[in-house]
Write a protein that holds these residues in place. Structure first.
Motif, PDB file in Angstrom:
ATOM      1  N   GLY A 190     -48.147 -43.145 -10.943  1.00 26.59           N
ATOM      2  CA  GLY A 190     -47.181 -42.800  -9.907  1.00 26.59           C
ATOM      3  C   GLY A 190     -47.634 -41.764  -8.917  1.00 26.59           C
ATOM      4  N   TRP A 191     -48.875 -41.296  -9.026  1.00 26.24           N
ATOM      5  CA  TRP A 191     -49.340 -40.228  -8.125  1.00 26.24           C
ATOM      6  C   TRP A 191     -49.426 -40.700  -6.678  1.00 26.24           C
ATOM      7  N   ASP A 192     -49.822 -41.945  -6.474  1.00 26.72           N
ATOM      8  CA  ASP A 192     -50.005 -42.438  -5.104  1.00 26.72           C
ATOM      9  C   ASP A 192     -48.831 -43.275  -4.612  1.00 26.72           C
ATOM     10  N   MET A 193     -47.722 -43.282  -5.360  1.00 29.56           N
ATOM     11  CA  MET A 193     -46.540 -44.032  -4.933  1.00 29.56           C
ATOM     12  C   MET A 193     -45.974 -43.426  -3.655  1.00 29.56           C
ATOM     13  N   PRO A 194     -45.587 -44.252  -2.669  1.00 27.07           N
ATOM     14  CA  PRO A 194     -45.034 -43.687  -1.428  1.00 27.07           C
ATOM     15  C   PRO A 194     -43.640 -43.106  -1.625  1.00 27.07           C
ATOM     16  N   VAL A 195     -43.421 -41.942  -1.053  1.00 28.92           N
ATOM     17  CA  VAL A 195     -42.118 -41.291  -1.079  1.00 28.92           C
ATOM     18  C   VAL A 195     -41.763 -40.907   0.354  1.00 28.92           C
ATOM     19  N   PHE A 196     -40.539 -41.199   0.746  1.00 25.84           N
ATOM     20  CA  PHE A 196     -40.106 -40.882   2.106  1.00 25.84           C
ATOM     21  C   PHE A 196     -39.431 -39.509   2.136  1.00 25.84           C
ATOM     22  N   PHE A 197     -39.760 -38.742   3.161  1.00 33.15           N
ATOM     23  CA  PHE A 197     -39.077 -37.471   3.365  1.00 33.15           C
ATOM     24  C   PHE A 197     -38.891 -37.255   4.858  1.00 33.15           C
ATOM     25  N   THR A 274     -18.279 -19.460   6.016  1.00 33.64           N
ATOM     26  CA  THR A 274     -18.952 -18.188   5.809  1.00 33.64           C
ATOM     27  C   THR A 274     -19.738 -18.172   4.502  1.00 33.64           C
ATOM     28  N   ALA A 275     -19.357 -19.034   3.559  1.00 34.16           N
ATOM     29  CA  ALA A 275     -20.027 -19.063   2.260  1.00 34.16           C
ATOM     30  C   ALA A 275     -21.481 -19.504   2.365  1.00 34.16           C
ATOM     31  N   LYS A 276     -21.877 -20.076   3.485  1.00 33.28           N
ATOM     32  CA  LYS A 276     -23.261 -20.532   3.610  1.00 33.28           C
ATOM     33  C   LYS A 276     -24.250 -19.368   3.671  1.00 33.28           C
ATOM     34  N   TYR A 277     -23.738 -18.150   3.829  1.00 28.23           N
ATOM     35  CA  TYR A 277     -24.616 -16.983   3.838  1.00 28.23           C
ATOM     36  C   TYR A 277     -24.786 -16.383   2.443  1.00 28.23           C
ATOM     37  N   LEU A 278     -24.109 -16.940   1.436  1.00 32.28           N
ATOM     38  CA  LEU A 278     -24.298 -16.500   0.058  1.00 32.28           C
ATOM     39  C   LEU A 278     -25.582 -17.116  -0.496  1.00 32.28           C
ATOM     40  N   PHE A 279     -26.357 -16.330  -1.201  1.00 28.99           N
ATOM     41  CA  PHE A 279     -27.659 -16.817  -1.663  1.00 28.99           C
ATOM     42  C   PHE A 279     -27.520 -17.988  -2.623  1.00 28.99           C
ATOM     43  N   MET A 280     -26.483 -17.961  -3.510  1.00 30.23           N
ATOM     44  CA  MET A 280     -26.390 -18.984  -4.544  1.00 30.23           C
ATOM     45  C   MET A 280     -25.993 -20.350  -4.007  1.00 30.23           C
ATOM     46  N   VAL A 281     -25.494 -20.420  -2.786  1.00 33.15           N
ATOM     47  CA  VAL A 281     -25.134 -21.709  -2.185  1.00 33.15           C
ATOM     48  C   VAL A 281     -26.364 -22.370  -1.556  1.00 33.15           C
ATOM     49  N   ASN A 282     -27.443 -21.613  -1.408  1.00 34.50           N
ATOM     50  CA  ASN A 282     -28.625 -22.111  -0.701  1.00 34.50           C
ATOM     51  C   ASN A 282     -29.786 -22.487  -1.615  1.00 34.50           C
ATOM     52  N   PHE A 283     -29.554 -22.545  -2.918  1.00 33.56           N
ATOM     53  CA  PHE A 283     -30.646 -22.801  -3.844  1.00 33.56           C
ATOM     54  C   PHE A 283     -31.161 -24.237  -3.834  1.00 33.56           C
ATOM     55  N   ARG A 284     -30.328 -25.195  -3.494  1.00 30.14           N
ATOM     56  CA  ARG A 284     -30.745 -26.598  -3.603  1.00 30.14           C
ATOM     57  C   ARG A 284     -31.624 -27.007  -2.414  1.00 30.14           C
ATOM     58  N   LEU A 285     -32.764 -26.362  -2.320  1.00 28.63           N
ATOM     59  CA  LEU A 285     -33.681 -26.595  -1.196  1.00 28.63           C
ATOM     60  C   LEU A 285     -34.253 -28.005  -1.214  1.00 28.63           C
ATOM     61  N   THR A 286     -34.466 -28.560  -2.394  1.00 30.93           N
ATOM     62  CA  THR A 286     -35.084 -29.887  -2.482  1.00 30.93           C
ATOM     63  C   THR A 286     -34.176 -30.990  -1.951  1.00 30.93           C
ATOM     64  N   ASP A 287     -32.863 -30.731  -1.896  1.00 30.16           N
ATOM     65  CA  ASP A 287     -31.943 -31.746  -1.372  1.00 30.16           C
ATOM     66  C   ASP A 287     -32.223 -32.068   0.089  1.00 30.16           C
ATOM     67  N   TYR A 288     -32.738 -31.097   0.821  1.00 30.24           N
ATOM     68  CA  TYR A 288     -33.006 -31.327   2.241  1.00 30.24           C
ATOM     69  C   TYR A 288     -34.133 -32.337   2.442  1.00 30.24           C
ATOM     70  N   LEU A 289     -35.031 -32.456   1.467  1.00 34.18           N
ATOM     71  CA  LEU A 289     -36.128 -33.420   1.579  1.00 34.18           C
ATOM     72  C   LEU A 289     -35.642 -34.848   1.401  1.00 34.18           C
ATOM     73  N   THR A 290     -34.575 -35.013   0.614  1.00 35.62           N
ATOM     74  CA  THR A 290     -34.111 -36.362   0.273  1.00 35.62           C
ATOM     75  C   THR A 290     -32.953 -36.848   1.127  1.00 35.62           C
ATOM     76  N   GLY A 291     -32.453 -35.986   2.020  1.00 40.17           N
ATOM     77  CA  GLY A 291     -31.382 -36.416   2.917  1.00 40.17           C
ATOM     78  C   GLY A 291     -29.998 -36.258   2.349  1.00 40.17           C
ATOM     79  N   SER A 292     -29.842 -35.471   1.298  1.00 41.34           N
ATOM     80  CA  SER A 292     -28.512 -35.250   0.728  1.00 41.34           C
ATOM     81  C   SER A 292     -27.650 -34.412   1.675  1.00 41.34           C
ATOM     82  N   MET A 293     -26.352 -34.585   1.576  1.00 36.93           N
ATOM     83  CA  MET A 293     -25.435 -33.809   2.403  1.00 36.93           C
ATOM     84  C   MET A 293     -25.508 -32.337   2.021  1.00 36.93           C
ATOM     85  N   PRO A 294     -25.612 -31.416   2.993  1.00 38.00           N
ATOM     86  CA  PRO A 294     -25.585 -29.986   2.671  1.00 38.00           C
ATOM     87  C   PRO A 294     -24.198 -29.577   2.207  1.00 38.00           C
TER      88      PRO A 294
END
Length: 330
Positions: A190-197, A274-294
């Motif tokens: 699976g190392w060379d499998m294509p992944v879209f981001f 305003t909660a978007k400035y709390l650190f714990m709401v911003n941890f799911r950084l990997t979701d941005y790569l897959t197109g998940s809703m913020p």
């Protein structure tokens, strides 16, 4: 720098002797097989449900189910927006004929890191970081430590550098154990499998104009970097709590409450901007790569990285100020 090396070595030895890192490794070694088995059972369940191992049948059924629910008046608008994005994602992978969850060790590792970034890995890091300073009070070694002819800031810097080292080892160990254990069941390819981001959510729509494929090992490196960064922010904040609170139990309780609160808030704060400035709401950084809703409109990868960086830098500043200025001998 030469005066820091013995201090760093001393801190690393203390962390190893506490066996906290060993506990983390044992937890990973115990839980990852459980997750591997659960993923295997999911694959078997899908095979039984759809009567075929073809991933396209699962994606088509997902599109049908989500499209039907979007037309229902009983489904909240926020859920409809999320499902519209998921439908478009599923259709995109069908059009490109790429299985987004191809069963192999690399994909399992990628998915595990993605889901562990906001709770599991922060908890593992917290176990190591939460008592770096507070434990010195409980054991009484803080007085001996501060009587040495070494500046206080160097002592704390050595703890910070040691912490960064063990955070890195924790994330690396998680990835390595995921790959080795899951590979027994799913194979080590699976190392060379294509992944879209490059998916971007604009309002309630999914923007595909920036999407491009990369080999999965490149994607895994990008994801690994985001997971490491999130873990580092948890570590420096745990260090700050350890400096400010002399009780190890209280420090761990505070960080545990904040991390769990972040998991809950992420699913509940869509209307509290305003909660978007709390650190714990911003941890799911990997979701941005897959197109998940913020969690909240207006959030994207750059925004979350900036917010977490500000919290991390502030934590380091407060830690050094408190450690160097406060009367911590009494």
């Amino acid at each position: 720098m030469s005066s820091l090396i013995p201090l760093i070595q001393n801190e690393c030895i203390k962390i190893v002797k506490k066996r906290r890192f060993l506990v983390v490794i044992l937890i990973l070694a115990a839980l990852i097989p459980m997750f591997t088995y659960a993923q295997y059972k999911v694959a078997q369940s899908n095979l039984k449900q759809f009567g075929t191992s073809d991933w396209r049948a699962e994606q088509r059924q997902k599109i049908v189910d989500y499209t039907r629910s979007i037309g229902s008046n009983r489904v909240p608008e926020e859920w409809k927006q999320w499902r519209r994005v998921e439908v478009k994602l599923a259709q995109y992978y069908l059009d490109k004929d790429v299985n987004p969850a191809s069963p192999n060790a690399v994909t399992f590792t990628r998915e595990f890191l993605k889901n562990a970034i906001s709770l599991f890995i922060p908890l593992m890091v917290m176990v190591i970081a939460s008592d770096l300073v507070s434990s010195e009070h409980s054991t009484g070694t803080i007085k001996l430590l501060l009587t040495r002819p070494v500046e206080r800031w160097k002592i704390l810097l050595s703890k910070l550098i040691s912490l960064v080292l063990f955070v890195s080892l924790t994330v690396i160990s998680t990835a390595v154990l995921c790959y080795l254990i899951s590979g027994v069941v799913f194979g080590y390819g699976g190392w060379d499998m294509p992944v879209f981001f490059g998916f971007r959510v604009v309002g309630a729509e999914l923007d595909l104009s920036y999407v491009r494929p990369v080999e999965q090992w490149i994607y895994l490196i990008m994801e690994f970097g985001l997971v490491w960064f999130a873990a580092l922010i948890v570590a420096v904040m745990s260090l700050m709590i350890s400096v400010l609170v002399r009780s190890t139990a209280a420090g761990m309780g505070i960080m545990l409450a904040l991390i769990i609160a972040g998991t809950i808030l992420t699913n509940m704060v869509s209307s509290w901007e305003t909660a978007k400035y709390l650190f714990m709401v911003n941890f799911r950084l990997t979701d941005y790569l897959t197109g998940s809703m913020p969690p909240i409109k207006g959030m994207d990868l750059t925004f979350s990285l900036i917010v977490l960086s500000v919290w991390g830098i502030a934590s380091v500043i407060v830690s050094f100020w408190a450690f160097t200025k406060k009367d911590i001998l009494n």
